[in-house]
Design a protein around this motif. Sequence first.
Motif, mmCIF file in Angstrom:
data_model
loop_
_atom_site.group_PDB
_atom_site.id
_atom_site.type_symbol
_atom_site.label_atom_id
_atom_site.label_comp_id
_atom_site.label_asym_id
_atom_site.label_seq_id
_atom_site.Cartn_x
_atom_site.Cartn_y
_atom_site.Cartn_z
ATOM 1 N N TRP A 16 48.922 104.490 -25.080
ATOM 2 C CA TRP A 16 47.547 104.061 -25.319
ATOM 3 C C TRP A 16 47.519 102.776 -26.150
ATOM 4 O O TRP A 16 48.123 102.679 -27.196
ATOM 5 N N ARG A 17 46.786 101.801 -25.649
ATOM 6 C CA ARG A 17 46.411 100.609 -26.415
ATOM 7 C C ARG A 17 44.978 100.313 -26.025
ATOM 8 O O ARG A 17 44.643 100.298 -24.839
ATOM 9 N N TRP A 20 44.685 96.167 -23.007
ATOM 10 C CA TRP A 20 45.948 95.855 -22.326
ATOM 11 C C TRP A 20 45.893 94.445 -21.803
ATOM 12 O O TRP A 20 45.057 94.118 -20.997
ATOM 13 N N ARG A 29 55.264 95.960 -24.272
ATOM 14 C CA ARG A 29 55.720 95.819 -22.880
ATOM 15 C C ARG A 29 57.219 96.081 -22.768
ATOM 16 O O ARG A 29 57.678 96.827 -21.895
ATOM 17 N N ILE A 32 58.243 99.804 -23.201
ATOM 18 C CA ILE A 32 57.974 100.583 -21.992
ATOM 19 C C ILE A 32 59.046 100.326 -20.942
ATOM 20 O O ILE A 32 59.573 101.253 -20.316
ATOM 21 N N ARG A 42 50.034 103.723 -18.514
ATOM 22 C CA ARG A 42 49.308 102.955 -19.521
ATOM 23 C C ARG A 42 47.829 103.287 -19.470
ATOM 24 O O ARG A 42 47.230 103.355 -18.396
ATOM 25 N N GLN A 47 41.034 96.038 -20.163
ATOM 26 C CA GLN A 47 42.185 95.227 -19.827
ATOM 27 C C GLN A 47 41.770 93.764 -19.841
ATOM 28 O O GLN A 47 40.627 93.428 -19.519
ATOM 29 N N ALA A 55 47.558 96.437 -16.211
ATOM 30 C CA ALA A 55 47.018 97.723 -16.676
ATOM 31 C C ALA A 55 46.772 98.646 -15.495
ATOM 32 O O ALA A 55 45.667 99.072 -15.221
#
Length: 381
Positions: A16-17, A20, A29, A32, A42, A47, A55
């Motif tokens: 979670w952000r 994105w 990044r 991940i 994600r 986004q 995203a």
Amino acid sequence: MPATDPASDRPTVAVWRDVWLPGSETFIRDQIAAMTRWRAVRVGLQQLPEPLVPADYAPFTGASSLQKLRGEVLGTVGWERRFVNFLMEAEAEVLHAHFGPSAIRALPVAKRAGLPMVATFHGYDVTRVPRLSLGRGQEYRRRLRRLFAYADRLIAVSEFIADRLIGLGAPEDRVTVHYMGIDVRDLDASSPFPPWPERRGIVFVGRLVPKKGGLDLLEAVDRLPGDLRRTPITIIGDGPLAGELRRQADALGLSVELRGFLGSDEVAKALDRARVFCGPSRTGPDGDAEGLGMTFLEAGLHGVPVVSYAHGPLREAVDDGVTGLLAPEKDVAALSKRLETVLTDDAYAERLGRQGRAHVLEKFDIRRCTPGLERIYDEVS
């Protein structure tokens, strides 16, 4: 909603952000991309038009300014079911949020989905935000306490951040220091360096804000003796202090090139050509401080000796006297002396650079760091 990969038998973590993904957040990044045993999807509120990471898995794409404003003010209120449905479809087993404010917004979703939660704290979220005025800092600290009560693991990107988290009331037994690491681009200790005699000048990489110390850098160079004052300075980054830095450089008669924001390939080229990296980070007037200092690791990877202040977590990123030289925070005269040492002693500077690369490869290679994160997922799921 995207389809899950039916061929993959890896467990899934939802990362979670809220947004994105800004260009400055390559570390998310790259983390991940470095996962091998867990699969990441994600998720977030918005986004960007050209996100750093596409995203693919964001339920909201931030199409309207009204949606953006609503997300900032109300977070996930009224949207939890949509997020939960997405997480169920993705078969997520853990929700991992980056930065304190994002984790607070993700908390109701994790609760409603019944998912274990991991939150990573990076810097401003435990240094600046808790000190905000007009009650905002107090409200943030109150919401943090709710997060601390629910989250299974609270990740700090440095020992410095861990201490700040615990000072805010985080249970010590749930706080884990995990260095995110950087993409070392398949380099190793034997990889060739750009010829040392061809390296020139000082490079600075970072946002042009008070905590990064750009004005201190100019003052330190102005104090250098003789021809060293004419050492070229390359400043990479953008921010509210850009104009002031330009005016100060002109007033002092220094050789400064402000290049603005550059992509990672261009930053790498600049580091390969630099004689020294100087990023005199310091605690900002609002309390903001570094989390670890990823650009200092990038400099080490490229064999550039670092000169900076002994500011908070930088003592973890830079081994003073081994990979760089650290001056007492805000002591510009001492910073200048350390710059002089690196600029005038070729053999010592090259040794610092070589040891800097070895230090990064041993301790901060993202391929070595990320399995530790995946073990955290194993433990909480």
